[in-house]
Design an enzyme around this catalytic site. Structure first.
Site, PDB file in Angstrom:
ATOM      1  N   TYR A  56     -14.887  40.219  54.388  1.00  0.00           N
ATOM      2  CA  TYR A  56     -16.088  40.952  54.784  1.00  0.00           C
ATOM      3  C   TYR A  56     -16.340  42.225  53.981  1.00  0.00           C
ATOM      4  O   TYR A  56     -17.496  42.659  53.865  1.00  0.00           O
ATOM      5  CB  TYR A  56     -16.011  41.307  56.272  1.00  0.00           C
ATOM      6  CG  TYR A  56     -16.023  40.104  57.171  1.00  0.00           C
ATOM      7  CD1 TYR A  56     -17.174  39.342  57.320  1.00  0.00           C
ATOM      8  CD2 TYR A  56     -14.890  39.717  57.872  1.00  0.00           C
ATOM      9  CE1 TYR A  56     -17.200  38.227  58.150  1.00  0.00           C
ATOM     10  CE2 TYR A  56     -14.903  38.604  58.714  1.00  0.00           C
ATOM     11  CZ  TYR A  56     -16.067  37.867  58.839  1.00  0.00           C
ATOM     12  OH  TYR A  56     -16.073  36.756  59.662  1.00  0.00           O
ATOM     13  N   GLY A 142     -26.884  53.955  64.650  1.00  0.00           N
ATOM     14  CA  GLY A 142     -27.458  54.749  63.579  1.00  0.00           C
ATOM     15  C   GLY A 142     -27.559  53.967  62.286  1.00  0.00           C
ATOM     16  O   GLY A 142     -27.167  52.802  62.212  1.00  0.00           O
ATOM     17  N   LYS A 197     -34.735  47.300  65.904  1.00  0.00           N
ATOM     18  CA  LYS A 197     -34.950  47.465  64.464  1.00  0.00           C
ATOM     19  C   LYS A 197     -34.543  46.211  63.711  1.00  0.00           C
ATOM     20  O   LYS A 197     -35.069  45.928  62.620  1.00  0.00           O
ATOM     21  CB  LYS A 197     -34.202  48.706  63.951  1.00  0.00           C
ATOM     22  CG  LYS A 197     -32.683  48.702  64.185  1.00  0.00           C
ATOM     23  CD  LYS A 197     -31.897  48.077  63.057  1.00  0.00           C
ATOM     24  CE  LYS A 197     -30.422  48.035  63.359  1.00  0.00           C
ATOM     25  NZ  LYS A 197     -29.629  47.488  62.237  1.00  0.00           N
ATOM     26  N   ASP A 250     -32.334  54.229  61.545  1.00  0.00           N
ATOM     27  CA  ASP A 250     -31.815  52.867  61.452  1.00  0.00           C
ATOM     28  C   ASP A 250     -32.914  51.891  61.052  1.00  0.00           C
ATOM     29  O   ASP A 250     -32.679  50.932  60.299  1.00  0.00           O
ATOM     30  CB  ASP A 250     -31.203  52.462  62.794  1.00  0.00           C
ATOM     31  CG  ASP A 250     -30.069  51.454  62.643  1.00  0.00           C
ATOM     32  OD1 ASP A 250     -29.769  51.059  61.506  1.00  0.00           O
ATOM     33  OD2 ASP A 250     -29.480  51.073  63.664  1.00  0.00           O
ATOM     34  N   THR A 254     -32.718  49.521  57.660  1.00  0.00           N
ATOM     35  CA  THR A 254     -32.610  48.076  57.804  1.00  0.00           C
ATOM     36  C   THR A 254     -33.811  47.344  57.212  1.00  0.00           C
ATOM     37  O   THR A 254     -33.689  46.197  56.782  1.00  0.00           O
ATOM     38  CB  THR A 254     -32.452  47.706  59.292  1.00  0.00           C
ATOM     39  OG1 THR A 254     -31.488  48.562  59.886  1.00  0.00           O
ATOM     40  CG2 THR A 254     -31.978  46.287  59.462  1.00  0.00           C
ATOM     41  N   ASN A 262     -30.592  41.142  58.407  1.00  0.00           N
ATOM     42  CA  ASN A 262     -31.853  40.809  59.058  1.00  0.00           C
ATOM     43  C   ASN A 262     -33.003  40.797  58.056  1.00  0.00           C
ATOM     44  O   ASN A 262     -33.855  39.898  58.088  1.00  0.00           O
ATOM     45  CB  ASN A 262     -32.122  41.798  60.190  1.00  0.00           C
ATOM     46  CG  ASN A 262     -31.107  41.671  61.300  1.00  0.00           C
ATOM     47  OD1 ASN A 262     -31.177  40.768  62.117  1.00  0.00           O
ATOM     48  ND2 ASN A 262     -30.117  42.562  61.317  1.00  0.00           N
TER      49      ASN A 262
END
Length: 337
Positions: A56, A142, A197, A250, A254, A262
């Protein structure tokens, strides 16, 4: 809580994915006693042997003081602060399976962003239902990409709890070096910002993938923030929370950076892939897909108009073509801001 008590914290980070590993790295970096638990023994063994989470967080060295475990009962019982970093849809089941080892003195902290699948409940409500005797609970949220936290790049987050004392105590073992922590008592607002978000980031990815440009992205982020705030206020959250790190911060992160899973989901959908094909390409959980359904349920329950959330839901769950969703958004009647 005294400084002496803070120094005695034994922290277990539960979840050896990218975010759990990054948080465990930060806590270890701050010279606290921390163990990182993961359910996969081979994954744990690899981290023990190499001090890398190659799956990861490839090629990022982990602190030598960081310990690893695949023994869940032992890890919980030997810790007094549990920092949960697992997907939101798994939280209730995880707590049901572990609460026999959790006592009311445990501090329960989570860094999970999402709403419970099927009920649309924020995580703090799930925790309260499953661990009613635990009074020390807090959420971390955050604008954070795990890779950047693990690399010790400057980062700021919000810790929200039911009291300033609890929020300050959690901040005490995270706030160190390049990692800055702000505190709040608006747990609901912080969780809604961190959850919704992700849905809007899918929408931003769709718009960018279709080539609609920077003007569209800026409008989507701004109106998306407005939608989050409308729902948050209807549910009892504080407006100022959504202008801070867990809200606007955030959301901007994002929606604008391809480190966001996303956003990459939205890009893949615009390209013509279906959800499963996009998930396979991304290779990790995409929280916004499940959250979109729960967010849509909340718009119905609280009778709040959220057109971006609505169109994203229709793309994900009603097979609406992404280009049609964008055109329907643009074709809405003019109105005052």
């Amino acid at each position: 809580m005294s400084d002496k008590d803070i120094l005695k914290r034994k922290i277990a980070v539960l979840g050896g994915g990218s975010w759990g590993t990054a948080l465990a790295t930060q806590v270890a970096r701050a010279n606290h006693d921390v163990v990182l638990w993961d359910m996969n023994p081979e994954h744990v063994k690899s981290m023990q042997q190499t001090h890398l989470n190659q799956q990861y967080l490839p090629d990022i060295p982990l602190p030598e003081s960081l310990k690893f475990s695949d023994q869940l009962e032992k890890t919980i019982q030997e810790s007094n602060t549990l920092l949960i970093a697992i997907p939101s849809h798994a939280v209730r089941g995880f707590l049901q399976n572990t609460k026999q080892w959790i006592n009311k003195e445990h501090h329960i902290v989570w860094a999970t962003k999402g709403l419970e699948e099927g009920s649309a409940k924020p995580v703090h409500q799930v925790v309260a239902e499953e661990l009613p005797d635990c009074e020390y609970t807090a959420v971390i949220s955050g604008p954070t990409f795990a890779t950047e936290v693990a690399r010790n790049l400057p980062t700021a987050v919000t810790v929200a709890a039911s009291s300033h004392d609890i929020a300050d105590e959690v901040a005490s073992f995270l706030h160190y070096g390049n990692f800055r922590v702000y505190t709040s008592e608006d747990m609901l607002g912080v969780e809604l910002g961190g959850s919704l978000k992700n849905v809007l980031a899918i929408a931003a990815g769709i718009a960018d993938g279709l080539g609609f440009g920077s003007n569209t992205r800026a409008a989507l982020i701004t109106r998306g923030l407005h939608e989050i705030m409308l729902l948050g206020l209807a549910m009892g959250a504080q407006a100022e929370t959504f202008m801070g790190l867990a809200g606007m911060g955030d959301l901007v992160l994002t929606c604008t950076d391809n480190q966001s899973r996303n956003r990459r989901m939205g890009l893949a959908l615009a390209e013509g892939l279906n959800i499963e094909q996009a998930r396979e390409r991304i290779g990790q959980a995409v929280e916004g897909v499940k959250t979109a359904k729960e967010a849509w349920l909340l718009t119905q329950k609280y009778k709040v108009e959220m057109p971006i959330i609505e169109q994203t839901y229709k793309v994900l769950y009603e097979n609406k073509a992404p280009i049609d969703a964008v055109h329907d958004l643009l074709g809405r009647e003019a109105k005052s801001e």
